[in-house]
Design an enzyme around this catalytic site. Sequence first.
Site, mmCIF file in Angstrom:
data_model
loop_
_atom_site.group_PDB
_atom_site.id
_atom_site.type_symbol
_atom_site.label_atom_id
_atom_site.label_comp_id
_atom_site.label_asym_id
_atom_site.label_seq_id
_atom_site.Cartn_x
_atom_site.Cartn_y
_atom_site.Cartn_z
ATOM 1 N N GLN A 156 -24.691 -16.374 -86.643
ATOM 2 C CA GLN A 156 -24.329 -15.655 -85.398
ATOM 3 C C GLN A 156 -24.751 -14.279 -85.216
ATOM 4 O OE1 GLN A 156 -23.305 -16.789 -82.401
ATOM 5 N NE2 GLN A 156 -23.196 -14.946 -81.696
ATOM 6 N N GLY A 183 -30.492 -17.830 -78.982
ATOM 7 C CA GLY A 183 -29.032 -17.320 -78.664
ATOM 8 C C GLY A 183 -28.106 -17.417 -79.734
ATOM 9 N N ASP A 184 -26.943 -17.132 -79.592
ATOM 10 C CA ASP A 184 -25.717 -17.893 -80.392
ATOM 11 C C ASP A 184 -26.090 -17.423 -81.955
ATOM 12 O OD1 ASP A 184 -24.930 -18.272 -77.958
ATOM 13 O OD2 ASP A 184 -24.455 -20.493 -78.578
ATOM 14 N N HIS A 185 -26.486 -18.573 -82.713
ATOM 15 C CA HIS A 185 -26.872 -18.653 -84.101
ATOM 16 C C HIS A 185 -28.218 -18.299 -84.476
ATOM 17 C CE1 HIS A 185 -22.770 -20.245 -84.049
ATOM 18 N NE2 HIS A 185 -22.393 -19.902 -85.194
ATOM 19 N N TRP A 186 -28.885 -17.427 -83.848
ATOM 20 C CA TRP A 186 -30.279 -17.324 -83.925
ATOM 21 C C TRP A 186 -30.702 -16.333 -84.994
ATOM 22 C CZ3 TRP A 186 -34.002 -13.436 -82.297
ATOM 23 C CH2 TRP A 186 -33.426 -12.310 -81.864
#
Length: 724
Positions: free
Chosen positions: A223, A318-321
Amino acid sequence: MKAYKKSKTKGRLTLPSEENFYDQTIEMIERLGADAIRDSDGTKLPDDIKDLEGVDIYTTYFTARGDNSFAASVPFEWSRYYLLSDFVTATCDQVEIDFTRDYYKEQIKPDYDYDPKVWWEVIDRTTGQVVDPKDWQVNQETNIVTIKALPFHQYSVTFLAYGIWDPVHMYNYITNSWTDVPKDIPFDIRYPRSNEYVEKIFEKWLEENPKTDVVRFTTFFYQFSLIFNRLGLEKHVDWFGYTNSISPEAMKAFEKEYGYRLRPEDIVDEGYYNSTFRVPSKAFLDYIDFTSKFVAQRAKRLVDMAHSHGKKAIMFLGDHWIGVEPHGKYFKDIGLDGVVGSVGDGVTLRLISDIDTPMTEGRFLPYFFPDTFYEGNDPTIEAKDNWIKARRALVRSPLDRIGYGGYMSLAYKFPDFIDYIQGLADEFRDIYDTVSKGTAYKFAKVAILNSWGKLRTWAPYTVAHGKKYKLSYSYMGMLEALAGMDVDVDFINFDDVKAGRLKDYDLVINAGDAYTAFSGGQAFLDPELLEKIRSFVYQGGGFIGLGDPSAYQKNGRFFQLSDVLGLDVEKGFSQSNNKYFTKAVESHFILEDLVEPLDFGQSKKDVYAISEDTEILEYSKDEVHMAANNYGKGRSFYMAGMPYSLQNTRILRRAIAYVCHKEEDFKKYYADDLRLEVAAYPDLKKFAVINNSLDQVRSTVYDGKKNPRDLVLEPGQLLWIKEE
């Protein structure tokens, strides 16, 4: 079901759906011409929707969260952070620090499973020295560190913490007022059981989801930095932050591969957490490389598994990128079929559309969440603003698809909004069908110079989804202007300059606050770098500086390229020296389209001209805010800040033409009224006139041969014109 008007065209559109929404989903597919349906965080697609013919099914997949039964069985393998306490001043020879005091107890808890004396650091922030572990103790019951201290020195504790609630899930939980949803516990695939489980459970999922056509990874394993304070409010947010990717196992593997050991301080970075605004250290750049390589290797295994089941694999940007740097050297190895991300404006659209991947898809705003779709609010306002900002970039570098996220059942209650996005979807497909077949006209090649270069293409100054920081919007406007301008844009770093890359460009732009990654800081003390830039401009190249270009106080100058700019900054050391040159020019090519007061955003103080040859374009409050300068055969332009506006976009386009000596071509594919822009495709013998306002606009517009024609464009209209 009520009668409704079907879309004129079909395809290239993804819509969200949910349970108990079958008939309305059919209606939305037909009204908007969608060819794909997706779920969202907090929703599921029932089988009746998955059975729709001619519609691809996207299914969101979380690799390292969303399975609390497994997470509960491996508490040692939960994700971790390195976090920093408050700075505390000792008033005697001992000081206590409650190091978790300002953190949200439902998000993190201290990790005592690894020996704090080995993996934590206590630092005297007055001297910068690490305190010997024998001189501090930690109470694991109270989470207080007691330090043998020097009176009136400041101290901090860098501690290892477990992440016990996924931060994006937490955000969605709060935003959507969930109460009966389990709080997702994230786990870390650096650890063996989690690494094995991620592949094992994905294989099982693939077998159990035969109706899924596209796996939408959200995203992979780590994240971005999103830490909440004790009140549950955002404490630290960095869309590019690697804070949640660290662990002792990662540090051991790093040392084995790179030959030196990372310190906790390499991660917390004095409390800045290696923010994208910080000039990156060698250790941090190595850590990005290390993590990106690891993520690419593990992500490829999952993508290959999806392909083996006949499914496509895309990822959400996005998020866990974290570790999936889309312009990094390992991204292509993953083998993804596409990338999807949120489009907040033109810059975030280009951030997605310029990724080298088979398919790019943009999630347009607003998300169908209750913070926007509530009684009394008009979500169409945000949709129009979002589309107009994004469209001018779209015609330069088209996405392959667009879509929306959230709860369609919310959006369905707003018929005017649905009518608007129906027209938007048709317009997108019309734009794509044209621009994907041609090559956009570009009158200049621009290099954006900063510490990150290509790695962070279209990413400087970005928070996420078009949001802006107080001190960065003055530069974000430059990027937003360029995102839809008829120029080629590349992002280069200081090593690229020293390698001779400037010869590939017409001009270079350096923009940012002093000592940040985007201005460059100490990089401008490198004589070779200065020589290369000066030579480039002297021989006819262009240079544009915004804010504090080339800034570092040294050798009698603040702007190290003060000779190129014809400017410097009074930092208080040379107040005894008179500043003679204060008269602004009466007119200038760059200033010909002013229709409102100049806007420099945060602006800059005490900039002054160092030569009578400096062309001062704006002078007020006893300082220069805009100037141009001749330097050998080349030219430079300076502006104290450039928030996004139609006027500043025109100023930048004029400045580019000026420093590149291309004034004669300025009115090729041009509109007199700055609310309009022209995007041309000479090989198709077509150009588009785009109204970037919600006003009716009458203007003279010029084609590629500078032939004028008078046009009237309706609010927000895009008009295609055939060239003779």
